[in-house]
Motif scaffolding. Structure first.
Motif, PDB file in Angstrom:
ATOM      1  N   GLU A  37      -6.675  -1.368  -6.174  1.00  0.00           N
ATOM      2  CA  GLU A  37      -7.950  -2.696  -6.051  1.00  0.00           C
ATOM      3  C   GLU A  37      -8.745  -2.122  -7.127  1.00  0.00           C
ATOM      4  OE1 GLU A  37      -7.982  -3.871  -2.298  1.00  0.00           O
ATOM      5  OE2 GLU A  37      -6.460  -3.813  -1.891  1.00  0.00           O
TER       6      GLU A  37
ATOM      7  N   GLN B 264      -4.200   0.017   4.034  1.00  0.00           N
ATOM      8  CA  GLN B 264      -4.539   1.646   2.810  1.00  0.00           C
ATOM      9  C   GLN B 264      -4.666   2.660   3.308  1.00  0.00           C
ATOM     10  OE1 GLN B 264      -6.369  -1.644   4.158  1.00  0.00           O
ATOM     11  NE2 GLN B 264      -5.490  -3.566   1.838  1.00  0.00           N
ATOM     12  N   THR B 265      -5.814   2.657   4.771  1.00  0.00           N
ATOM     13  CA  THR B 265      -5.896   4.279   4.928  1.00  0.00           C
ATOM     14  C   THR B 265      -4.651   4.806   5.661  1.00  0.00           C
ATOM     15  OG1 THR B 265      -6.319   3.682   7.411  1.00  0.00           O
ATOM     16  CG2 THR B 265      -8.256   3.297   6.026  1.00  0.00           C
TER      17      THR B 265
ATOM     18  N   GLN C 170       0.612   3.969  -2.966  1.00  0.00           N
ATOM     19  CA  GLN C 170       0.428   5.697  -3.034  1.00  0.00           C
ATOM     20  C   GLN C 170       1.774   6.391  -3.330  1.00  0.00           C
ATOM     21  OE1 GLN C 170      -2.649   5.938  -3.000  1.00  0.00           O
ATOM     22  NE2 GLN C 170      -3.560   4.155  -2.483  1.00  0.00           N
TER      23      GLN C 170
ATOM     24  N   ALA D 134       1.060  -1.446  -0.447  1.00  0.00           N
ATOM     25  CA  ALA D 134       0.065   0.116   0.513  1.00  0.00           C
ATOM     26  C   ALA D 134       0.907   1.070   0.245  1.00  0.00           C
ATOM     27  CB  ALA D 134      -0.691  -0.284   0.944  1.00  0.00           C
TER      28      ALA D 134
ATOM     29  N   GLY E 252     -10.023   0.383  -2.778  1.00  0.00           N
ATOM     30  CA  GLY E 252      -9.346  -0.148  -2.631  1.00  0.00           C
ATOM     31  C   GLY E 252      -8.618   0.408  -0.984  1.00  0.00           C
ATOM     32  N   LEU E 253      -9.931   0.096  -0.368  1.00  0.00           N
ATOM     33  CA  LEU E 253      -9.513   0.884   1.621  1.00  0.00           C
ATOM     34  C   LEU E 253      -9.446  -0.862   2.287  1.00  0.00           C
ATOM     35  CD1 LEU E 253     -11.003   3.568   1.622  1.00  0.00           C
ATOM     36  CD2 LEU E 253      -9.057   3.182   1.308  1.00  0.00           C
TER      37      LEU E 253
ATOM     38  N   PRO F 141     -11.112   7.485  -0.667  1.00  0.00           N
ATOM     39  CA  PRO F 141     -10.285   7.659  -0.753  1.00  0.00           C
ATOM     40  C   PRO F 141      -9.862   8.866  -0.536  1.00  0.00           C
ATOM     41  CG  PRO F 141     -10.538   5.631  -2.462  1.00  0.00           C
ATOM     42  CD  PRO F 141     -11.879   6.158  -1.330  1.00  0.00           C
TER      43      PRO F 141
END
Length: 359
Positions: free
Chosen positions: A222, A198-199, A63, A59, A294-295, A329
């Motif tokens: 995702e 993810q976050t 990002q 992840a 995707g989270l 997101p």
């Protein structure tokens, strides 16, 4: 002839000018920023994915690559313990994960927590040297050990000395890093409760982008290009289960009434109505949000909230679940840019956004 000569001369002159421009060095491309990641699986159990370092690594890589011209992980020292570190002892089973070839994680040591900590101290000193040498532009800190004698103390001290930003989660460790070591905390760095890999990654990337003055838009690997039929395929098991159970309940009611069991038949009738109108929307919303955002677990919870508030309409849950997956997101990134703590950001995205769309 004179005109032809003039044209030829002009043409040659133009070609010479172009050649000179080609030989002249252009503006230097923006250097790719390098980031180090330190931390552990944490002291409590209120976070999701802490025991899966490679999920968090993936992840972060995804990002960070969207920050400006691209940032990259250049070093990592992550301790994964079999027990929450608040209650773990020197003999607890643990593993040390380092960055291997490229940006892949490798487990370099498995043993007791004491053995892993000794090796982590060596990595801590090596990373601190790289920071002081100007090789690293930021630190990702996830439940790091910043106390006196801690395995991440030197890295965070070097970050405080050089002024490079520190982003991540872990309220206790980050408060020590800021208060005692003078670290520059970026974005929504703070507590890790209710956060997922993810976050965390979105918050870290948005925080670095803000400090570095770079642009950033979250990556949705995702959820990119998810077809509508893919969401429907994912909902198929719950559709079939609910349909079969509702049909069974419908057929069972006359039998129960004929045997004088009217109270039980009434309960079965209520179950049939619930299966037909209340079971499907939360499931559809959760699957639609999960596939499009995707989270991870956060999107499942938010999508379920959206679906539960769609007044029994599975189609509305599908539409608004996809909308949630697109917005969530971006709201997380916005929260990070405005320094909203990570835990509060997760709550706002899950309950706040989910409730707003569902209503």
């Amino acid at each position: 002839d004179r005109l032809r000569t003039t044209c030829t001369t002009c043409s040659c002159s133009l070609r010479t000018t172009r050649a000179m421009a080609a030989d002249r060095p252009g503006p230097a491309p923006t250097a790719r920023r390098l980031v180090a990641w330190v931390g552990s699986s944490g002291g409590g159990a209120a976070t999701l994915g802490h025991a899966e370092p490679d999920v968090l690594r993936a992840a972060l890589v995804r990002q960070l690559s969207r920050v400006g011209s691209g940032a990259a992980l250049a070093a990592a020292a992550f301790i994964a313990c079999a027990e929450p570190l608040d209650s773990a002892g020197p003999g607890s089973a643990a593993a040390l994960w380092e960055l291997g070839n490229g940006e892949a994680l490798q487990c370099t040591l498995r043993g007791t927590l004491a053995e892993v900590n000794r090796r982590a101290h060596e990595l801590d000193a090596a990373m601190a040297k790289r920071i002081r040498a100007g090789e690293l532009a930021g630190i990702v800190s996830v439940s790091a050990d910043s106390a006196h004698g801690g395995v991440n103390r030197e890295v965070l001290a070097a970050a405080g000395e050089t002024g490079i930003p520190v982003a991540g989660t872990g309220g206790t460790s980050l408060s020590i890093a800021a208060g005692e070591l003078g670290c520059l905390l970026a974005g929504n760095s703070g507590g890790s409760v209710a956060t997922t890999p993810q976050t965390k990654a979105i918050g870290v990337a948005a925080a670095f982008a803000g400090v570095w003055g770079e642009c950033y838009s979250p990556s949705f690997s995702e959820g990119d290009g998810v077809a509508w039929h893919s969401v429907l395929d994912g909902c198929m098991p719950i559709f079939l289960a609910a349909a079969c159970a509702a049909t069974t309940a419908e057929k069972l009611q006359p039998v129960l009434r004929s045997k004088g069991l009217r109270p039980l038949a009434w309960h079965v009738s209520s179950l049939e109505v619930a299966l037909r109108t209340q079971a499907l929307p939360p499931a559809v919303g959760a699957i639609a949000a999960h596939q499009s955002s995707g989270l991870g677990e956060l999107s499942v919870l938010g999508g379920a909230v959206v679906g539960a508030l769609c007044q029994g309409s599975a189609f509305s849950a599908l539409l608004f679940g996809r909308g949630y997956g697109w917005l969530a997101p971006r709201l997380l990134a916005s929260c990070a840019r405005h320094s909203v703590p990570a835990t509060a950001s997760s709550i706002a995205v899950t309950g706040g956004l989910g409730g707003l769309l569902g209503s």
